[in-house]
Design an enzyme around this catalytic site. Structure first.
Site, PDB file in Angstrom:
ATOM      1  N   ASP A 261       0.860  -1.177   0.000  1.00 23.46           N
ATOM      2  CA  ASP A 261       0.000   0.000   0.000  1.00 23.46           C
ATOM      3  C   ASP A 261       0.897   1.228   0.000  1.00 23.46           C
ATOM      4  OD1 ASP A 261      -2.292   1.660   0.338  1.00 23.46           O
ATOM      5  OD2 ASP A 261      -1.849   1.765   2.480  1.00 23.46           O
TER       6      ASP A 261
ATOM      7  N   ASP B  37      -1.854  -0.526   6.127  1.00 22.45           N
ATOM      8  CA  ASP B  37      -2.011   0.095   7.440  1.00 22.45           C
ATOM      9  C   ASP B  37      -3.402   0.642   7.725  1.00 22.45           C
ATOM     10  OD1 ASP B  37      -2.001   2.215   5.665  1.00 22.45           O
ATOM     11  OD2 ASP B  37      -0.966   3.558   7.034  1.00 22.45           O
TER      12      ASP B  37
ATOM     13  N   ASP C 175      -7.409  -1.878   4.149  1.00 22.83           N
ATOM     14  CA  ASP C 175      -6.405  -2.890   3.817  1.00 22.83           C
ATOM     15  C   ASP C 175      -6.715  -4.233   4.483  1.00 22.83           C
ATOM     16  OD1 ASP C 175      -4.765  -1.283   2.236  1.00 22.83           O
ATOM     17  OD2 ASP C 175      -3.749  -0.455   3.982  1.00 22.83           O
TER      18      ASP C 175
END
Length: 763
Positions: free
Chosen positions: A454, A652, A656
């Protein structure tokens, strides 16, 4: 949290369109400084096309980028089996129900099987000690053993209690494995203790009441096997942190009570559980958004960090959507509830997590695979030995050989082979900034094909802030130029202005006083400061004025997709300031290290294609996915895993969570949201991506030790089972039970010593 509160919180998440399809993409990399001031009241806009000027006159944008909303492996569901997660009524689950499932649902992950292993171990050890002292080992009297009249009755009673109490988790686990048609470690242990107990019970009756030839019992083996297996499971549970309740963490994002407006416009305080779709709620500054909804009155800045993992505040005005669980900032607003029940954003995330975790939990551990084959081998060899000895000898001999095979197959060493390595590797991981939450993470991390990252919060800092200031003047010092910047930006409150003012404050510079500050459409800001005409403009205006910027001064910022604003004094270019989501200093080296290991890094982001491309090119990432909706990351991972790829996901945010759950290994950044951390297999406690490299090294060494220990544990059985069956009986060689016991003990010692030698090298 009370049962009622957990229930109402889990229930009251409210609907959004298809997990956030309504969420627009926002990219500050192309924002034009001037245009934001001039279009402040526009409700909807494509931020991906904005330059710095656009941001100033579109200050109150309605749609921000929620594409980074992720976050989970609900670890407390990891061991649930035999349940259709997709059909569970999550809204009716109480806090007690969720905690209860943590302990009472078994499955492929045996470390969490029924019961408290620590308590069972100590009580079972108390029962086992007198059995060990009073009963022979496979018919051989040991030096420390003694008997007294009635001691065999004491052994029988204690062994019966031990079998029922200490053996209960293994019997329950075996029942579940057999129900799933997948016998593994629990079934092998259950077979060993059941055969030991039943045959010993038969031996007791035969020796005391039938007065025939003495029949050897296995009470000693029963006691030691149960105690060693309980010890192994306790070690494993102690080594790996117990999974937190992610449902509860999601529920805690919502408030207990809300302020609802009646038809007459009066305020009433009601339970969140009473809120219905289309209700009108009042949300004061600092309060949590109780549901998903649409703002009907007021403007504010909303903190969505608990949802997105990003600390940047999001400007909201009438017509904008808000998400339950985010925190209202500096203004009181009135929202209309868009729905209640299982269609809210948080509820959709929970469902995706459950579905992904349910599929992921089907992965078998190495120990389970070995135990499964060992079970089939022992069962087949034992039955075959019984048939053959029944034909060539008699029933007692056949029974004795079959039982000896089953008892020798008891996985004393095998049961400790993995837990001891896990305990050792978990300790090493903690010293290297890693928290292991899933016992299978180290096994599953071998031979990874890809690491999916990410962008925001993982590769970048996750905050929209000043990334650089360049003084291009030979006349004015930095303090003077920053004071002019502050003079013009002081009255604005959009993200760029906020970032600049924060930077000026950090530099301990006092902004100057500006006169006649005005927005220049499509350009930026202008005003009079210290008797000079000061402007903050975008690149387009700079080109119109034919002003040149040294390439060396801006290349680094352009490569990272930063927004650049230019400061003019009397139409002379005197400074530039860059803002953006700053790439972490060690990110580039981390990407290179992954590639050197033959692992492909893949970047996932909700940013537009141009911004994503700039960051990817700077880091050296050749594959990336941009403009992803909240459920887009999970789709990418699902497609890769279905194609047979072994992938790790690093993230995070709450959005996610489904991706972390579905990936072969989910890795959460320690500074991320609680739900993301609960969803992951591994947590980077220092939030340092380079710790992933240490994890991969540890995983490689751990798997090597696991395989070595499994060979030691199973190798004993490969040698002992055929001999116990009497395969060499024609030449006069039959395994002596005492020799089998010695080999069993020796293999257990070897796996323990081998586990302690595990270590990794750090630079």
């Amino acid at each position: 949290m009370s049962e009622k509160l957990a229930k109402q919180r889990a229930k009251e998440t409210t609907p959004r369109k298809s997990n956030g399809q309504e969420m627009a993409e926002m990219d500050h990399s192309k924002m034009n400084h001037g245009d934001m001031h001039h279009q402040e009241e526009m409700a909807e806009m494509d931020h991906s096309k904005m330059n710095h000027g656009d941001m100033h006159h579109q200050e109150d944008m309605a749609e921000m980028d929620h594409s980074k909303m992720n976050h989970n492996d609900m670890h407390h569901h990891e061991d649930m089996s035999g349940m259709d997660h997709s059909k569970m009524d999550h809204s009716q689950m109480t806090h007690h129900d969720m905690n209860h499932m943590d302990h009472d649902m078994g499955g492929m992950d045996h470390s969490m099987h029924m019961g408290n292993f620590k308590q069972k171990f100590w009580l079972s050890l108390v029962l086992a000690i007198p059995i060990i002292f009073l009963s022979p080992m496979m018919g051989i009297d040991l030096p420390f053993q003694f008997t007294f009249p009635g001691s065999d009755w004491v052994v029988l009673i204690l062994a019966t209690v031990l079998f029922c109490y200490g053996g209960q988790p293994f019997l329950a686990g075996a029942k579940m494995e057999l129900k799933q048609k997948s016998p593994a470690m629990m079934t092998l242990i259950a077979m060993g203790i059941t055969v030991s107990y039943l045959y010993s019970l038969y031996a007791f009756v035969a020796n005391h009441f039938l007065h025939g030839a003495h029949v050897m019992d296995f009470f000693w083996e029963l006691a030691t096997l149960i105690v060693i297996m309980l010890l192994g499971h306790w070690i494993e549970m102690s080594a790996v942190s117990n999974a937190s309740n992610a449902l509860q963490k999601l529920a805690e994002l919502l408030p207990d009570t809300v302020i609802r407006l009646t038809k007459e416009g009066k305020e009433e305080k009601v339970s969140l559980q009473e809120v219905q779709a289309a209700d009108h709620l009042l949300v004061r500054a600092g309060d949590k958004m109780p549901t998903d909804g649409v703002i009907e009155e007021g403007t504010t800045t909303v903190d969505e960090s608990a949802i997105t993992g990003e600390s940047r505040g999001v400007k909201k005005q009438v017509g904008d959507k808000v998400i339950g669980g985010s925190v209202n900032g500096n203004g009181t607003i009135r929202i209309q509830v868009t729905g209640t029940g299982e269609t809210g954003y948080l509820a959709k995330v929970m469902e995706m997590v459950r579905r992904a975790q349910s599929e992921k939990s089907q992965l078998e551990s190495l120990a389970d695979k070995v135990a499964k084959w060992l079970f089939y081998v022992a069962l087949a060899v034992g039955v075959l030995a019984f048939i053959i000895w029944l034909l060539v000898a008699d029933l007692p001999t056949a029974m004795d050989r079959m039982v000896t095979v089953f008892v020798i197959a008891c996985p004393h060493a095998l049961g400790l082979a993995i837990p001891l390595v896990v305990a050792r590797s978990t300790s090493i991981a903690a010293k290297n900034g890693l928290l292991l939450k899933n016992r299978n993470a180290l096994e599953n991390a071998h031979d990874l094909d890809m690491v999916l990252l990410d962008k925001t919060g993982t590769l970048t800092a996750g905050t929209f802030a000043v990334t650089g200031f360049e003084n291009l003047s030979t006349t004015y010092n930095d303090e003077k130029l920053l004071s002019w910047l502050g003079a013009l930006e002081a009255s604005a409150n959009h993200p760029i202005a906020t970032g600049i003012m924060k930077y000026i404050k950090e530099q301990k510079v006092q902004p100057a006083t500006a006169e006649n500050v005005k927005n220049i459409s499509g350009v930026g800001l202008a005003g009079g400061v210290d008797g000079k005409s000061i402007k903050i403009v975008n690149e387009k205006e700079l080109q119109r004025l034919t002003l040149q910027v040294p390439t060396a001064k801006i290349t680094r910022y352009q490569e990272q997709g930063n927004t650049i604003s230019y400061l003019l004094a009397d139409d002379d270019l005197v400074a530039l300031i860059a803002l953006g989501d700053q790439i972490k200093p060690n990110a580039k080296a981390f990407i290179k290290a992954l590639q050197d290991r033959g692992i492909e890094p893949v970047m996932l982001t909700g940013d537009n294609q141009h911004a994503a491309s700039a960051v990817a090119n700077y880091l050296g990432v050749t594959r990336f996915h941009a403009e992803l909706l909240p459920d887009g990351k999970e789709t990418v991972i699902a497609d890769l895993t279905k194609a047979g790829k072994r992938v790790a996901m690093v993230g995070d945010g709450i959005n996610d969570a489904p991706s972390l759950a579905r990936a072969t290994v989910g890795i959460a950044i320690g500074a991320g949201t609680d739900v993301a951390i609960d969803s992951a297999d591994v947590v980077l406690t220092n939030s340092n991506p380079e710790d992933i490299l240490h994890f991969l090294d540890l995983a490689q060494q751990t798997r090597k030790k696991m395989i070595q220990n499994l060979w030691w544990g199973a190798g004993y059985n490969i040698f002992a089972i055929p001999l116990a069956a009497g395969i060499l009986a024609p030449i006069g060689i039959v395994l002596n039970p005492a020799v089998g016991a010695i080999l069993m003990s020796l293999s257990t010692v070897i796996v323990a010593i081998n586990a302690l030698t595990l270590k990794i090298k750090r630079d």
